[in-house]
Motif scaffolding. Structure first.
Motif, PDB file in Angstrom:
ATOM      1  N   LYS A  59       0.838  -1.209   0.000  1.00  7.76           N
ATOM      2  CA  LYS A  59       0.000   0.000   0.000  1.00  7.76           C
ATOM      3  C   LYS A  59       0.871   1.257   0.000  1.00  7.76           C
ATOM      4  N   GLU A  60       1.910   1.267   0.851  1.00  8.13           N
ATOM      5  CA  GLU A  60       2.820   2.417   0.902  1.00  8.13           C
ATOM      6  C   GLU A  60       3.539   2.601  -0.439  1.00  8.13           C
ATOM      7  N   TYR A  61       3.964   1.486  -1.026  1.00  8.08           N
ATOM      8  CA  TYR A  61       4.654   1.542  -2.312  1.00  8.08           C
ATOM      9  C   TYR A  61       3.727   2.114  -3.378  1.00  8.08           C
ATOM     10  N   ASP A  62       2.485   1.655  -3.385  1.00 11.08           N
ATOM     11  CA  ASP A  62       1.506   2.130  -4.354  1.00 11.08           C
ATOM     12  C   ASP A  62       1.298   3.637  -4.219  1.00 11.08           C
ATOM     13  N   GLU A  63       1.201   4.114  -2.994  1.00 12.13           N
ATOM     14  CA  GLU A  63       1.018   5.550  -2.747  1.00 12.13           C
ATOM     15  C   GLU A  63       2.232   6.350  -3.229  1.00 12.13           C
ATOM     16  N   MET A  64       3.435   5.849  -2.956  1.00 11.76           N
ATOM     17  CA  MET A  64       4.650   6.532  -3.412  1.00 11.76           C
ATOM     18  C   MET A  64       4.716   6.562  -4.937  1.00 11.76           C
ATOM     19  N   ALA A  65       4.386   5.437  -5.562  1.00 13.20           N
ATOM     20  CA  ALA A  65       4.420   5.363  -7.024  1.00 13.20           C
ATOM     21  C   ALA A  65       3.425   6.335  -7.640  1.00 13.20           C
ATOM     22  N   LYS A  66       2.259   6.471  -7.035  1.00 14.46           N
ATOM     23  CA  LYS A  66       1.251   7.410  -7.548  1.00 14.46           C
ATOM     24  C   LYS A  66       1.728   8.854  -7.429  1.00 14.46           C
ATOM     25  N   LYS A  67       2.403   9.185  -6.332  1.00 14.51           N
ATOM     26  CA  LYS A  67       2.922  10.546  -6.152  1.00 14.51           C
ATOM     27  C   LYS A  67       4.000  10.851  -7.191  1.00 14.51           C
ATOM     28  N   ILE A  68       4.882   9.901  -7.409  1.00  8.24           N
ATOM     29  CA  ILE A  68       5.948  10.088  -8.397  1.00  8.24           C
ATOM     30  C   ILE A  68       5.342  10.218  -9.796  1.00  8.24           C
ATOM     31  N   ALA A  69       4.381   9.357 -10.110  1.00  6.43           N
ATOM     32  CA  ALA A  69       3.718   9.419 -11.413  1.00  6.43           C
ATOM     33  C   ALA A  69       3.054  10.775 -11.621  1.00  6.43           C
ATOM     34  N   ALA A  70       2.359  11.250 -10.597  1.00  8.66           N
ATOM     35  CA  ALA A  70       1.687  12.552 -10.696  1.00  8.66           C
ATOM     36  C   ALA A  70       2.696  13.671 -10.955  1.00  8.66           C
ATOM     37  N   LYS A  71       3.831  13.596 -10.291  1.00 10.65           N
ATOM     38  CA  LYS A  71       4.880  14.607 -10.471  1.00 10.65           C
ATOM     39  C   LYS A  71       5.407  14.585 -11.904  1.00 10.65           C
ATOM     40  N   TYR A  72       5.725  13.406 -12.419  1.00  9.75           N
ATOM     41  CA  TYR A  72       6.278  13.297 -13.769  1.00  9.75           C
ATOM     42  C   TYR A  72       5.238  13.622 -14.836  1.00  9.75           C
ATOM     43  N   LEU A  73       4.019  13.138 -14.637  1.00 11.39           N
ATOM     44  CA  LEU A  73       2.964  13.377 -15.626  1.00 11.39           C
ATOM     45  C   LEU A  73       2.491  14.824 -15.625  1.00 11.39           C
ATOM     46  N   ALA A  74       2.742  15.551 -14.540  1.00 13.75           N
ATOM     47  CA  ALA A  74       2.382  16.969 -14.481  1.00 13.75           C
ATOM     48  C   ALA A  74       3.099  17.761 -15.576  1.00 13.75           C
ATOM     49  N   VAL A  75       4.287  17.322 -15.952  1.00 11.00           N
ATOM     50  CA  VAL A  75       5.027  17.983 -17.034  1.00 11.00           C
ATOM     51  C   VAL A  75       4.212  17.931 -18.326  1.00 11.00           C
ATOM     52  N   VAL A  76       3.660  16.765 -18.618  1.00 11.16           N
ATOM     53  CA  VAL A  76       2.845  16.592 -19.821  1.00 11.16           C
ATOM     54  C   VAL A  76       1.561  17.396 -19.700  1.00 11.16           C
ATOM     55  N   GLU A  77       0.903  17.286 -18.558  1.00 12.46           N
ATOM     56  CA  GLU A  77      -0.364  17.979 -18.356  1.00 12.46           C
ATOM     57  C   GLU A  77      -0.217  19.499 -18.446  1.00 12.46           C
ATOM     58  N   LYS A  78       0.832  20.045 -17.843  1.00 11.19           N
ATOM     59  CA  LYS A  78       1.044  21.501 -17.881  1.00 11.19           C
ATOM     60  C   LYS A  78       1.351  21.973 -19.295  1.00 11.19           C
ATOM     61  N   ALA A  79       2.197  21.245 -20.003  1.00 13.70           N
ATOM     62  CA  ALA A  79       2.525  21.626 -21.385  1.00 13.70           C
ATOM     63  C   ALA A  79       1.289  21.552 -22.262  1.00 13.70           C
ATOM     64  N   ALA A  80       0.484  20.516 -22.072  1.00 11.44           N
ATOM     65  CA  ALA A  80      -0.737  20.357 -22.870  1.00 11.44           C
ATOM     66  C   ALA A  80      -1.734  21.476 -22.559  1.00 11.44           C
ATOM     67  N   ALA A  81      -1.899  21.795 -21.295  1.00 13.68           N
ATOM     68  CA  ALA A  81      -2.830  22.861 -20.908  1.00 13.68           C
ATOM     69  C   ALA A  81      -2.386  24.195 -21.511  1.00 13.68           C
ATOM     70  N   ALA A  82      -1.096  24.487 -21.441  1.00 18.21           N
ATOM     71  CA  ALA A  82      -0.567  25.742 -21.982  1.00 18.21           C
ATOM     72  C   ALA A  82      -0.749  25.830 -23.496  1.00 18.21           C
TER      73      ALA A  82
END
Length: 147
Positions: A59-82
């Motif tokens: 469960k802890e690993y899953d939560e950490m992986a989701k946080k890391i994914a959100a951080k990395y995918l934010a790059v794509v999301e921000k560029a796409a939004a802009a």
């Protein structure tokens, strides 16, 4: 020409650069972007009756992986939004990221994969592996490699 562009990201500076270029390419094409991050699968370190102090539960690993994914995918999301480009960003877990990339290309009906390559060759490529090379070898859709 292209309608759905898959953009794998691993958090490296090169993949972040590729993601931004992919969004610009998508805008030019009038396409949507699908960003994907594939985290390594959970592998606990437990030795018979001994559990290390640094043990992380699934469960802890899953939560950490989701946080890391959100951080990395934010790059794509921000560029796409802009850029005003439609974007969706799934995440997955696997010890074989290239397989998840291939599955995502099919699942989201992507007609091209736009991804970075670290440009490793020789023994470094053999030892470290190359997800880009594996995608190139197995993809049924075109792959645009950004360096």
């Amino acid at each position: 020409m292209y309608k759905n562009i898959l953009v794998p990201i691993d958090g490296s500076p090169l993949s972040r650069s590729a993601a931004k270029e992919a969004v610009a390419f998508a805008k030019d094409q009038g396409a949507k972007v699908v960003g994907i991050y594939v985290a390594p699968a959970y592998q606990p370190t437990v030795y018979a009756d001994f559990v290390p102090a640094s043990f992380v539960s699934p469960k802890e690993y899953d939560e950490m992986a989701k946080k890391i994914a959100a951080k990395y995918l934010a790059v794509v999301e921000k560029a796409a939004a802009a850029a005003g480009v439609a974007c969706t960003c799934p995440q997955a877990m696997s010890d074989k990221p290239y397989e998840e990339i291939m599955k995502a290309a099919q699942r989201y009906k992507c007609d091209i994969i736009f991804m970075a390559s670290h440009g490793r060759s020789g023994i470094a490529r053999l030892l470290l592996g190359s997800q880009t090379s594996k995608v190139l070898a197995h993809s049924k859709v075109p792959v645009l490699v950004h360096r």
